[in-house]
Every structure is written in C-alpha cells, then in structure tokens.
Scaffold this active site. Structure first.
Site, short mmCIF file in Angstrom:
data_model
loop_
_atom_site.label_atom_id
_atom_site.label_comp_id
_atom_site.label_asym_id
_atom_site.label_seq_id
_atom_site.Cartn_x
_atom_site.Cartn_y
_atom_site.Cartn_z
N GLY A 115 0.90 -1.11 0.01
CA GLY A 115 0.02 0.20 0.12
C GLY A 115 0.55 1.31 -0.09
O GLY A 115 0.43 2.32 0.49
N ASP A 122 1.03 -8.88 -5.21
CA ASP A 122 -0.50 -8.62 -4.90
C ASP A 122 -0.94 -9.61 -3.71
O ASP A 122 -0.49 -10.75 -3.90
CB ASP A 122 -1.12 -9.31 -6.25
CG ASP A 122 -2.32 -8.45 -6.39
OD1 ASP A 122 -3.11 -8.91 -5.34
OD2 ASP A 122 -2.94 -8.05 -7.37
N SER A 155 -8.66 -1.01 11.86
CA SER A 155 -9.38 0.12 11.41
C SER A 155 -10.53 0.20 12.50
O SER A 155 -10.96 -0.71 13.12
CB SER A 155 -9.99 0.16 10.13
OG SER A 155 -11.23 0.86 10.17
N GLU A 207 -13.24 0.64 11.91
CA GLU A 207 -14.56 0.09 11.64
C GLU A 207 -14.66 -1.33 12.14
O GLU A 207 -15.79 -1.77 12.21
CB GLU A 207 -14.27 -0.10 10.07
CG GLU A 207 -14.49 0.95 9.30
CD GLU A 207 -16.06 1.62 9.07
OE1 GLU A 207 -16.79 0.88 9.56
OE2 GLU A 207 -16.13 2.81 9.06
N TYR A 215 -16.32 -4.50 4.98
CA TYR A 215 -15.04 -3.98 5.03
C TYR A 215 -14.58 -4.18 6.65
O TYR A 215 -13.57 -4.68 6.83
CB TYR A 215 -14.86 -2.56 4.73
CG TYR A 215 -13.58 -1.73 4.99
CD1 TYR A 215 -12.33 -1.94 4.59
CD2 TYR A 215 -13.35 -0.88 6.28
CE1 TYR A 215 -11.05 -1.35 5.07
CE2 TYR A 215 -12.41 -0.47 6.72
CZ TYR A 215 -11.19 -0.73 6.04
OH TYR A 215 -9.84 -0.10 6.48
N HIS A 246 -7.76 9.55 9.48
CA HIS A 246 -6.62 10.14 9.52
C HIS A 246 -6.59 10.86 8.25
O HIS A 246 -6.70 10.27 7.12
CB HIS A 246 -5.44 9.66 9.88
CG HIS A 246 -5.19 8.03 9.49
ND1 HIS A 246 -6.07 7.07 9.83
CD2 HIS A 246 -4.41 7.76 8.67
CE1 HIS A 246 -5.58 6.06 9.39
NE2 HIS A 246 -4.52 6.18 8.39
N ARG A 252 -5.22 13.30 0.93
CA ARG A 252 -6.55 12.63 1.01
C ARG A 252 -7.45 13.13 -0.23
O ARG A 252 -7.02 14.42 -0.83
CB ARG A 252 -7.26 13.27 1.99
CG ARG A 252 -7.36 12.13 3.31
CD ARG A 252 -8.17 11.05 3.06
NE ARG A 252 -8.90 10.78 4.30
CZ ARG A 252 -9.44 9.60 4.42
NH1 ARG A 252 -9.16 8.44 3.77
NH2 ARG A 252 -10.02 9.20 5.37
#
Ligand code: GDP
Length: 323
Positions: free
Chosen positions: A9, A57, A124, A126, A148, A178, A183
């Site tokens: 990433g 990947d 996260s 989440e 997710y 963040h 962004r």
C-alpha cells in the site's frame, strides 16, 4: 546496519508518509505494488528514486513470498486493502480477498520466508462498528457493521493468532480517521479545506455539505504513521489504538477552515440532503491512554493545526495549478 522495510500500500496516503518517514530514518525501503496500480504513483513520485518497487499482489501468495525473500525486510507494514466501505457492500468477496485473506497469505509468507520480521497490520476503527462503549479501548468488543469492518476484524485476529501460535512479532494498530493533503476531496475534511481555498481565491462561491453535526476522531496521517513505526520498535509486540482521542463536528471543521482564510463560513455553506448518510447514530472515538502510557505517543498536530496545514496546502496548490 541499514534496516530494511517492506510496505504494502505504498502508493496510498499512509504508505507514502510511512515511506518518507522510514527514508529519513535511514531505512532501505521496498514497496509492494500491484501491476495495475503502477501508474498511480502520484503520492510517491517525489521519492520514488529512493525506494525499490517490488511487484506483487495480496491475492497471490507466491508473489508475496518472492517479495519477502528478495527484500529480506526487518519490518513489514501491511497498509494495503480494499478500503472503500461502500464498495465493500457491492464487492464483498473481493473485499474479503484483499482485506481479510490477503493478510492470511502475508502472515503465512512471513512465517515461511522471514519469521523474524516484525509485522504491522493496519486495523481500523471500523472493527468496532456499533460499539458498546465510548471512547473505545483495545478491550472494546468488535462489532463490525459492514463487509470492510468484518474483513478487518478477521485480519486483526489472524495477526494476533499468528503472534500467539508462532511467536511472531506481530502488532495491530487500530487507526481512526486520519487526514492529510494527500486525501481525496470525496472525504469531508479535504472537501472543506479545498473548497475554502477555492472560495478564497475566487474560484468557487459555495460549498454544499451533508450533516454538519456529524462528529469524527480526526488525526494527521503523519502522526499516525509515526505511531506505526514506534509500535515495531518495542521489546514486545502488542496492539494499540491510534487516534486523536477527541471528536470534532463537521460544523467546527468548516468554521475553522473558513477562519483560516478570513471568511465567514455561513456566507458560503449550504446543507444538501444528497450528502446525508442514512446510518449515522454511532460516533467513534478512540482512547489513546494505552499508547500514550506505554509508548509515549500522542499526536503532534492539534485539530486546528491540521486544518491549517491542509488549507495552506490547498491555497498553494490551487494558486500554482489553477482550480
Ligand atoms: P468517513 O465516513 O469517516 O469515511 O469519512 P468522510 O470524510 O466521508 O465523512 C465524515 C463525516 O462527515 C460523515 O459523518 C458524513 O456524514 C459527514 N459529512 C457531512 N457533509 C459531508 C459531505 O459533504 N461529504 C462527506 N464525504 N461527508 C460529509
């Protein structure tokens, strides 16, 4: 001896800041990059000459084993995922492949090829979904509410399980929202700082927003990646919440951004129901007690400073390039 780090990433917001941080610390930095995203190097263009790109990947275990074998990293940071929540509803299986099973493949690759590498998994907020308590701590139950969050929950527990079962140096950082100038403007923070700059420069005259009372725990991506690095420098691996520890409303954000450019936000902002969310009862805010006490970490930038950094960036960028 030069330390080596492998980042998945790397081309994303966090990956690009982490790459920069590790270069300043003298690391040799490797980035795992998908072939299809190799044209998307915008965030790392300014230091791409200083790092080594490896093709790989998270869907393909052999590519991960090859990359780890080649780089022989001391530290591995997994910042790659399918991270767009709405897409996780339309492509739940692909989200699970990248965000959940991708981590299984990575953990297996580390165990087989470089078991002494230290591993950071990007968990996260989440994972908390609809939490039982606020602020959330490292002991708050995970109740994810979208594919997710479910995938991140799987990845989190696999990372912890591999630490326990195989004695690997694995850490999960549970990050809250963040932000940074890197962004996209689809996120409300950058949308507002960008619009304030455009309006100041006479290139726009209105800003349409959704729920002004929505609150978020916002911190600067630069602060967050420093915490990630710090977590891997400890004697023992552990999991930590990475957050600002406070919430602010969209209304405060818009007020602060327009103050930065010397304008009154109420003259320009209108509320458009198109930007309202249907399920917004929960407000996530992280407790940073553990990371503060044990690692001595806390954000270096306040909410107001972050707004200022981003408005300044947008003013300069728009002045230079036009709208
Ligand atoms: P995320 O929901 O944390 O991934 O980040 P966003 O930046 O997209 O949204 C943050 C909050 O701002 C949410 O609670 C939205 O309801 C609220 N919000 C209010 N107006 C807007 C808007 O115009 N765009 C977006 N994206 N969010 C908005």
């Amino acid at each position: 001896m030069t330390k080596k780090a492998l980042i998945t990433g790397l081309t994303g917001q966090d990956g690009s800041y982490l790459g920069e941080l590790l270069l300043t610390k003298g690391y040799q930095v490797f980035g795992l990059v998908r072939r299809s995203s190799s044209s998307n190097l915008e965030r790392i263009n300014h230091f791409s000459g200083d790092i080594q790109i490896l093709s790989g990947d998270l869907l393909d275990q052999s590519s991960l084993m090859d990359a780890i074998t080649e780089a022989q990293p001391d530290e591995i940071y997994n910042l790659a995922s399918q991270s767009y929540v709405p897409l996780s509803w339309t492509q739940p299986a692909l989200t699970a492949e990248y965000t959940a099973l991708g981590v299984s493949r990575l953990l297996e690759s580390i165990r087989r090829c470089k078991p002494d590498a230290r591993f950071y998994q990007a968990s996260s907020s989440e994972v908390f979904g609809q939490p039982d308590e606020s602020p959330q701590t490292e002991r708050t139950a995970f109740r994810p509410r979208n594919p997710y969050g479910v995938a991140k929950t799987y990845a989190h527990w696999m990372t912890v399980n591999y630490r326990q079962k195989y004695n690997l140096y694995n850490c999960c950082g549970i990050t809250y929202t963040h932000e940074s100038p890197r962004r996209g403007t689809e996120f409300v923070f950058r949308k507002i700082t960008h619009a304030a700059a455009q309006i100041k420069l006479g290139l726009a005259n209105e800003l349409k927003l959704g729920n002004l009372d929505a609150r978020r725990d916002w911190c600067y991506a630069k602060d967050a990646v420093y915490a990630m690095w710090l977590m891997l420098q400890q004697e023992q691996p552990d999991d930590y919440i990475i957050a600002s520890g406070e919430t602010h409303s969209v209304r405060e954000l818009v007020e602060c951004a327009f103050n930065c450019v010397g304008l009154n936000w109420q003259d320009y902002v209108s509320v458009d129901p198109a930007f309202y969310r249907s399920d917004e009862s929960v407000q996530l805010v992280g407790s940073i007690n553990k990371i503060k006490t044990e690692l001595g970490w806390q954000p270096q930038y306040s909410f107001e400073q972050l707004v200022e950094v981003m408005v300044d960036y947008d003013l300069k960028k728009i002045s230079k390039n036009g709208a």
